[in-house]
Each structure stands twice: as structure tokens, then as C-alpha cells.
Design an enzyme around this catalytic site. Structure first.
Site, PDB file in Angstrom:
ATOM      1  N   HIS A  49      26.401  22.144  71.113  1.00 54.64           N
ATOM      2  CA  HIS A  49      25.558  21.526  72.148  1.00 54.64           C
ATOM      3  C   HIS A  49      26.464  20.736  73.090  1.00 54.64           C
ATOM      4  O   HIS A  49      27.455  20.146  72.670  1.00 54.64           O
ATOM      5  CB  HIS A  49      24.514  20.615  71.492  1.00 54.64           C
ATOM      6  CG  HIS A  49      23.471  20.147  72.447  1.00 54.64           C
ATOM      7  ND1 HIS A  49      23.690  19.107  73.328  1.00 54.64           N
ATOM      8  CD2 HIS A  49      22.212  20.588  72.689  1.00 54.64           C
ATOM      9  CE1 HIS A  49      22.596  18.942  74.063  1.00 54.64           C
ATOM     10  NE2 HIS A  49      21.691  19.832  73.699  1.00 54.64           N
ATOM     11  N   ASN A 105      14.836  20.884  70.037  1.00 56.48           N
ATOM     12  CA  ASN A 105      15.994  20.079  69.619  1.00 56.48           C
ATOM     13  C   ASN A 105      15.570  18.615  69.715  1.00 56.48           C
ATOM     14  O   ASN A 105      15.482  18.072  70.808  1.00 56.48           O
ATOM     15  CB  ASN A 105      17.180  20.370  70.545  1.00 56.48           C
ATOM     16  CG  ASN A 105      18.346  19.424  70.293  1.00 56.48           C
ATOM     17  OD1 ASN A 105      18.400  18.758  69.255  1.00 56.48           O
ATOM     18  ND2 ASN A 105      19.275  19.356  71.240  1.00 56.48           N
TER      19      ASN A 105
END
Ligand code: PEP
Length: 249
Positions: free
Chosen positions: A96, A12
Site C-alpha cells: 500500500h 481497507n
């Protein structure tokens, strides 16, 4: 049902990178292939075209870090799952903790984003995780179960098509990692919840995220219910990320 799930490591990049730096990073990652696990990078949307061109034909997949819960329309600044699919994305991260905390994303909204992703043939990486206060109050399993429960409620049997990421908020970007045993306990509870919801969900990969580094990856990935990692900071360093991917044997 016997599971066939394999290991997966996803980088990420968050809001980092530049066209020049990304090119160097991806060239180094490709040069370190093959990896014993599936590997992907989730990148800022403006870089998707470059990243797709670089990774096309490699064993590294790519994806995005968020998508809209809407199909299209007057949602200034948002990016739809269908648009991400046009750029060859395989994955999109939804829920997230940075989006839950900074953008007020609810469990229901995260589930709706996951549904949009699936409708565009993307695999949503659904993130769940507790804050430090919640852990200290003994609420870890209740919190992650509520977060996953919203996805199960909306998706039904299609929950078998997601990737789940357990990311304790207190371990993200802090250098603090859940111990392999602490992480495994939560993963096992999430696995039980998934398989109780849908027999097909036995194959859902559950990734651990939170300060995964080259030196702690193997012990985390060696746990029975940890199927790989969602990696933030260390994914920006080719040597570190390649070593993490190689630890997911
Ligand atoms: C993340 O952003 O998903 C993450 C796990 O970050 P880090 O690896 O830097 O803790």
C-alpha cells in the site's frame, strides 16, 4: 485464453475501528448481502479473531493490511503470512502506498511479501500507483510498470495468483478520483504487462483504489479492465460500502 475473472470489492479499514464499532459495521454489511461481487474487508490484525467469528459462514471474506517478508523469527512487531492464514484470512494487502511512503517499502520488498503470502495460501493484493509529481511528469505508466515488474520478476508464473490494485497516490483519501478513462488507461497497460509475463495472468483481477465512493463506483467499475475496487474511507461506513459493493455488478 478466455478470462473468467469476476468483480471484487475490498475494504481497507487502515488503522481504524474498535471491537464495538466493527461489530456494528459487519452486522450491517451482512444484512445488506447478497452482493453481485466478491466482497472482503482487510482489517487491523488484532481484530482478526473477532472479524473471523463474525464473518464465518457469510459471503464476506477477510484479510489483513500487511505481512512480513520473513517466515518467522526475530522481527519484533511483524506479523507473518502463516499467522494470518491461521485466522482464516483470504487476502493480505502488500505495498500500500502508505507503507511504501511511511515505511520505506521497496518494490522488491513488496514482491517478497507477496511471495510469502502465496506460500501461505493467501492472495496478496499488490498495490501500485504513482504520486502526483510522477503523474505530472508523465511517468505514470513507467512507475506502475516498474512496481508490477518487481512482482513479476520474483513470482514468475505465480503472478497469476495475485490481485493487483492500481491506486494513484494523489487520489487516496483526498476526495480526488482518477476519471474512469484515466484509470482504465492504466489498468489496460497493467493488464497487457501481466498477460505478456504469463498467459495465466489473464484472470488477475485489477482493482481501482482512490476515493471510490457510492456515487463514482459504477462508472469506474464499468470500465473494461477495472475489476472492482480497493476502498479506504468509504469502507468504514456500512451504507456507503454496501452501495459500492452493489455497484460492482
Ligand atoms: C486505500 O486506502 O487503499 C484507499 C483507496 O483509500 P480511500 O478510498 O480513502 O482513498
Amino acid at each position: 485464453m478466455v478470462s473468467t475473472r469476476g468483480k471484487l470489492v475490498v475494504g481497507n479499514w487502515k488503522m481504524n475501528g474498535s471491537r464495538a464499532a466493527n461489530s456494528v459495521l459487519l452486522d450491517a454489511l451482512k444484512a445488506s448481502a447478497p452482493y453481485p461481487a466478491s466482497v472482503a474487508v482487510c482489517v487491523p490484525a488484532p481484530f482478526l479473531r473477532d472479524v473471523a467469528a463474525s464473518l464465518q459462514g457469510s459471503h464476506i471474506a477477510w484479510g489483513a493490511q500487511d505481512c512480513s517478508s520473513h517466515a518467522s523469527g526475530a522481527f519484533t512487531g511483524e506479523v507473518s503470512a502463516a499467522m494470518l492464514a491461521e485466522f482464516g484470512c483470504r487476502y493480505v494487502i502488500v505495498g500500500h502506498s502508505e507503507r511504501r511512503a511511511m515505511h520505506g517499502e521497496s518494490d522488491r520488498l513488496v514482491a517478497e511479501k507477496a511471495a510469502r503470502a502465496l506460500a501461505s495460501a493467501l492472495t496478496p493484493i499488490v498495490c501500485v500507483g504513482e504520486t502526483l509529481a510522477e503523474r505530472e511528469a508523465g511517468q505514470t505508466e513507467a512507475v506502475v510498470s516498474r512496481q508490477l515488474g518487481a512482482a513479476i520478476e520474483l513470482l514468475g508464473d505465480a503472478v497469476a495468483q495475485i490481485v493487483l490494485a492500481y491506486e494513484p497516490v494523489w487520489a487516496i483519501g483526498t476526495g480526488k478520483t482518477a476519471s474512469p478513462a484515466e484509470a482504465e488507461a492504466v489498468h489496460a497497460a497493467l493488464r497487457a504487462q501481466l498477460t505478456a509475463a504469463s498467459a495465466a495472468a489473464v484472470d488477475v483481477s485489477i482493482l481501482y483504489g482512490g476515493s471510490v465512493k457510492a456515487d463514482n463506483a459504477a462508472s469506474l467499475f464499468g470500465q473494461a479492465d477495472i475489476d472492482g475496487g480497493l476502498v479506504g474511507g468509504a469502507a468504514l461506513n456500512a451504507e456507503q460500502f454496501a452501495a459500492i459493493c452493489k455497484a460492482a455488478a
